[in-house]
Design a protein around this motif. Structure first.
Motif, short mmCIF file in Angstrom:
data_model
loop_
_atom_site.label_atom_id
_atom_site.label_comp_id
_atom_site.label_asym_id
_atom_site.label_seq_id
_atom_site.Cartn_x
_atom_site.Cartn_y
_atom_site.Cartn_z
N LEU A 495 54.85 85.14 21.22
CA LEU A 495 53.87 85.80 22.08
C LEU A 495 54.35 85.91 23.53
N THR A 496 55.13 84.93 23.99
CA THR A 496 55.61 84.97 25.37
C THR A 496 56.91 85.73 25.52
N ASN A 497 57.40 86.32 24.45
CA ASN A 497 58.54 87.23 24.57
C ASN A 497 58.14 88.38 25.50
N PRO A 498 58.95 88.70 26.50
CA PRO A 498 58.53 89.73 27.48
C PRO A 498 58.11 91.04 26.85
N ILE A 499 58.83 91.49 25.83
CA ILE A 499 58.48 92.76 25.20
C ILE A 499 57.15 92.66 24.47
N VAL A 500 56.96 91.55 23.73
CA VAL A 500 55.70 91.37 23.00
C VAL A 500 54.54 91.22 23.96
N ALA A 501 54.74 90.41 25.02
CA ALA A 501 53.66 90.21 26.00
C ALA A 501 53.28 91.51 26.68
N LEU A 502 54.28 92.32 27.04
CA LEU A 502 54.00 93.61 27.68
C LEU A 502 53.28 94.55 26.73
N ALA A 503 53.72 94.57 25.46
CA ALA A 503 53.08 95.45 24.48
C ALA A 503 51.62 95.05 24.25
N LEU A 504 51.36 93.77 24.16
CA LEU A 504 49.98 93.31 23.97
C LEU A 504 49.13 93.61 25.19
N PHE A 505 49.71 93.40 26.37
CA PHE A 505 48.94 93.52 27.60
C PHE A 505 48.53 94.97 27.87
N VAL A 506 49.49 95.88 27.78
CA VAL A 506 49.17 97.28 28.09
C VAL A 506 48.74 98.06 26.85
N GLY A 507 49.22 97.65 25.68
CA GLY A 507 48.85 98.37 24.46
C GLY A 507 47.40 98.16 24.07
N SER A 508 46.82 97.02 24.49
CA SER A 508 45.42 96.75 24.14
C SER A 508 44.49 97.80 24.73
N PHE A 509 44.78 98.30 25.92
CA PHE A 509 43.94 99.32 26.54
C PHE A 509 43.84 100.56 25.66
N TYR A 510 44.99 101.05 25.22
CA TYR A 510 45.02 102.28 24.44
C TYR A 510 44.47 102.06 23.04
N ALA A 511 44.80 100.91 22.42
CA ALA A 511 44.35 100.65 21.05
C ALA A 511 42.83 100.49 20.98
N LEU A 512 42.25 99.92 22.03
CA LEU A 512 40.81 99.66 22.00
C LEU A 512 40.00 100.91 22.32
N TYR A 513 40.40 101.65 23.35
CA TYR A 513 39.53 102.71 23.86
C TYR A 513 39.87 104.10 23.31
N PHE A 514 41.07 104.32 22.81
CA PHE A 514 41.46 105.67 22.39
C PHE A 514 41.63 105.79 20.87
N THR A 515 41.18 104.79 20.11
CA THR A 515 41.30 104.86 18.65
C THR A 515 39.96 104.82 17.94
N GLY A 516 38.87 104.74 18.68
CA GLY A 516 37.55 104.63 18.05
C GLY A 516 37.13 103.21 17.78
N LEU A 517 38.01 102.24 18.06
CA LEU A 517 37.67 100.84 17.81
C LEU A 517 36.55 100.38 18.74
N PHE A 518 36.57 100.85 19.97
CA PHE A 518 35.54 100.45 20.92
C PHE A 518 34.16 100.94 20.49
N ASP A 519 34.08 102.13 19.91
CA ASP A 519 32.80 102.67 19.44
C ASP A 519 32.20 101.79 18.36
N VAL A 520 33.05 101.27 17.46
CA VAL A 520 32.57 100.38 16.40
C VAL A 520 32.15 99.03 16.96
N ALA A 521 32.91 98.53 17.94
CA ALA A 521 32.64 97.18 18.47
C ALA A 521 31.39 97.13 19.32
N LEU A 522 30.95 98.25 19.87
CA LEU A 522 29.81 98.24 20.79
C LEU A 522 28.54 97.73 20.13
#
Length: 674
Positions: A495-522
């Protein structure tokens, strides 16, 4: 540690069998109590819902099957707790013989848990439709009802979790995987917590959060006691140490259950209805039993633990524990009947649409003052923030008490991080976040980009390692060894691998809000808890190797730290701009369903949230760069002081050697120039 008197093998087998008989007897007692108390309210429940009487098999079979499932869950999780944190593992990381025996017990209990949870699915379907259970056993009817009933889905998911735990328990041999299996067992409790009385109606956010503490405390307390008795019956090693560890856990669980039980009851029942309604009477019986068990059990067990330290007290522990297990399982029976009993009419006012969806009304629009002061305490994250702050201060106090120094700046950073979590979840920001997208985005930024920055600069792992005493070579591993094992585990390194940490940190924004996941979680309260946990953990993972005081499993050079921070900036900026330019409202059906009179332009609010996401990315950058500059300056100062001390000690031998080398090079070069 005093030597323990060995227990003969025949006596161990006989005592262990007696513990098994005790658990079965306690389970039967709980089932009988649950079935008997169900008669007080079952008829009223069906009449309230306008359903016909489904017959005795459905009516009384459901509480019996639920007791079966919960008994399996209790024994499974308690045994895994004992194997993971009670019975010391070997230095190599493999489970000791007693730990392996506890895992095997957990595997059989998980199978019982899986069977009970699977049986709950048709019983829930029959009960919800007022039909005999035999009428819903066909695959077509059952699948259709499960798809329509959230509680049936929850029990089906629980059965899947229990099945996975049973499989893993058959193959696990190491301490690390035992901890993972224990976490998987705890996760199996979440689906049921998210359904039922606490997950519906007004104030369901408080009711669900309090039930979370209550159920986890009960399972760990009761299951841990059963596992402790089984360990004592087997004549297991390190019994005094195991008993002391469980005594502390039992005290914490009792406190959590007492406070959460009071909060949950106040949500569903008014004080004057405690003795005038069936629900209130059952609640009083359950509360009396739990409080009595907590008070008397703690003081009696403490005296037994002292006798165990002297090499005696095993028989007293078994006798005391047997009585406690019977009373605990009787309380489980009362709790099952309580779950089958509807809260009394008129306990609270009829909730409005907004209150049904998020748990409380929002009559006025958010303003700056309301966002700061019109708060609603979050039982999960508010309690987490206060607890983390208190534990850190206790650790600092212990260090100073024994004469060790701890930087004040780190303490201030930790308290700022805890305050940020508290403000993000328990102030007006936390109150309006479920209903207003822009406020939710502000909460997101606080939890993922500001609170972690403060927390990693406080060095909590370093503080804990200095507070906890290391176990000697001949002593079993303790909290310090557990923490070190976690920090250096393959999961943490990944998890602390720089590439993995960066992917989790910035990828979470797009995965949550632009895939419909946020609509289900609300629409789900547990999803809001999961989102906040994800924001906080991902932010901590990203900033730990960048500016963290604690040594990271994968240390980065200075340029690598700066590069990682700058690499995340374009992604944050593009995310904010994408939100501001979007013509589609994220979560539109949910926000329109709230029907808030002061929320008329959802797209404008979303653009405001995008602007917050874009602008707030600059604040952590300033803090991170400032922290890096301070750390580099201090590192240079430490290096200079180290060089000066070495020079004073050896008479500046390094400089003399360097000058001598230059002289030799000059002497060799002189004939060549001539």
């Amino acid at each position: 540690m005093p030597s323990e008197t060995p227990v003969p093998a025949p006596e161990r087998r006989g005592t262990a069998s007696a513990v098994g008989v005790l658990v079965v007897t306690a389970g039967v007692l709980a089932a009988l109590i649950a079935a008997a108390l169900t008669t007080l309210s079952a008829g009223a429940s069906y009449a309230l819902l306008g359903l016909p009487d489904p017959g005795p098999i459905t009516k009384y079979g459901l509480p019996v099957v639920r007791v079966l499932a919960e008994s399996g869950a209790v024994v499974c999780i308690g045994s895994l707790l004992l194997a993971a944190f009670g019975i010391p593992a070997k230095r190599s990381g493999a489970l000791a013989a007693d730990g392996y025996a506890a895992v095997r017990t957990a595997g059989w209990a998980a199978a019982v848990w899986c069977l009970g949870a699977a049986l709950m699915v048709p019983f829930i379907a029959a009960d919800a439709t007022g039909r005999p259970v035999s009428d819903v056993l066909s695959a077509e009817v059952l699948f259709g009802l499960v798809d329509a009933l959230e509680e049936a889905k929850a029990w089906a998911l629980t059965a899947l979790f229990a099945f996975m735990v049973a499989l893993v328990c058959r193959v696990v041999l190491s301490w690390g995987w035992t901890v993972v299996t224990f976490g998987l067992g705890l996760a199996g409790l979440f689906p049921v917590i998210a359904t039922g009385h606490s997950a519906s109606g007004g104030a369901h956010d408080i009711a669900t959060n309090s039930l979370l503490f209550h159920l986890f405390g009960a399972v760990i307390w009761v299951g841990g006691l059963v596992a402790l008795l089984a360990h004592a019956a087997r004549g297991g090693a390190h019994l005094p140490l195991v008993a002391r560890r469980f005594s502390l856990v039992a005290l914490v669980c009792w406190a959590a259950m007492a406070l959460s039980g009071v909060i949950n009851s106040l949500v569903r029942v008014s004080p004057e209805q405690l003795f005038t309604s069936t629900y209130g009477v059952l609640l009083v019986l359950k509360t009396v039993g739990l409080v009595a068990l907590g008070v008397f059990g703690f003081f009696q067990r403490r005296s037994v633990v002292q006798r165990l330290d002297d090499g005696a007290g095993r028989s007293a522990l078994l006798r005391l524990g047997a009585g406690e297990v019977l009373v605990m399982f009787a309380t489980i029976g009362i709790a099952v009947a309580l779950g089958r009993t509807p809260p009394p009419d008129g306990a609270k006012e009829v909730p409005g649409r907004t209150e049904l969806l998020i748990g409380y009304p929002l009559d006025e629009p958010p303003t700056f003052l309301r966002l700061l002061f019109d708060g609603r305490f979050d039982l999960v994250y508010g309690t987490l923030a206060l607890t983390l702050a208190a534990l850190y201060l206790v650790g600092v106090h212990r260090l100073r008490k024994r004469g060790d120094a701890w930087p004040v700046g780190r303490t201030i950073a930790w308290l700022c991080g805890c305050a940020t979590i508290l403000v993000a979840t328990s102030s007006g920001i936390g109150k309006y976040a479920p209903a207003v997208f822009s406020v939710h985005m502000g909460q997101h930024m606080l939890m993922s980009m500001l609170a972690p920055v403060f927390l990693v600069m406080a060095g909590p792992t370093s503080l804990a390692l200095r507070v906890f005493k290391p176990a000697g070579k001949s002593q079993p591993p303790g909290p310090r060894e557990w923490l070190l094992a976690f920090v250096h585990s393959p999961v943490t390194r990944l998890l602390t691998n720089p590439i993995v940490a960066l992917a989790l940190f910035v990828g979470s924004f797009y995965a949550l809000y632009f895939t419909g996941l946020f609509d289900v979680a609300l629409t789900e309260h547990w999803a809001h808890l999961a989102m906040n946990a994800h924001f906080l953990l991902v932010g901590y993972i990203f900033y730990w190797p960048v500016i963290g005081i604690d040594p990271a499993p994968r240390p980065l050079p200075s340029l690598g730290k700066v590069g990682l921070v700058f690499a995340s900036m374009p992604f944050h900026a593009f995310f904010g701009i994408a939100l501001m330019m979007s013509q589609t409202v994220i979560g539109a059906s949910f926000y329109r369903g709230l029907d808030l009179p002061w929320m008329t332009d959802l797209l404008a609010d979303q653009r405001l949230g995008g602007g917050l996401a874009w602008a707030s990315g600059e604040v952590p950058l300033v803090v991170v760069m400032l922290a890096l500059l301070i750390q580099w300056s201090r590192a240079d100062s430490r290096a200079a002081r180290r060089i000066d001390r070495k020079a004073d000690a050896d008479g500046d031998a390094d400089l003399a050697a360097y000058n001598e080398m230059l002289k030799q090079l000059s002497d060799k070069d002189t004939p060549r120039r001539s």
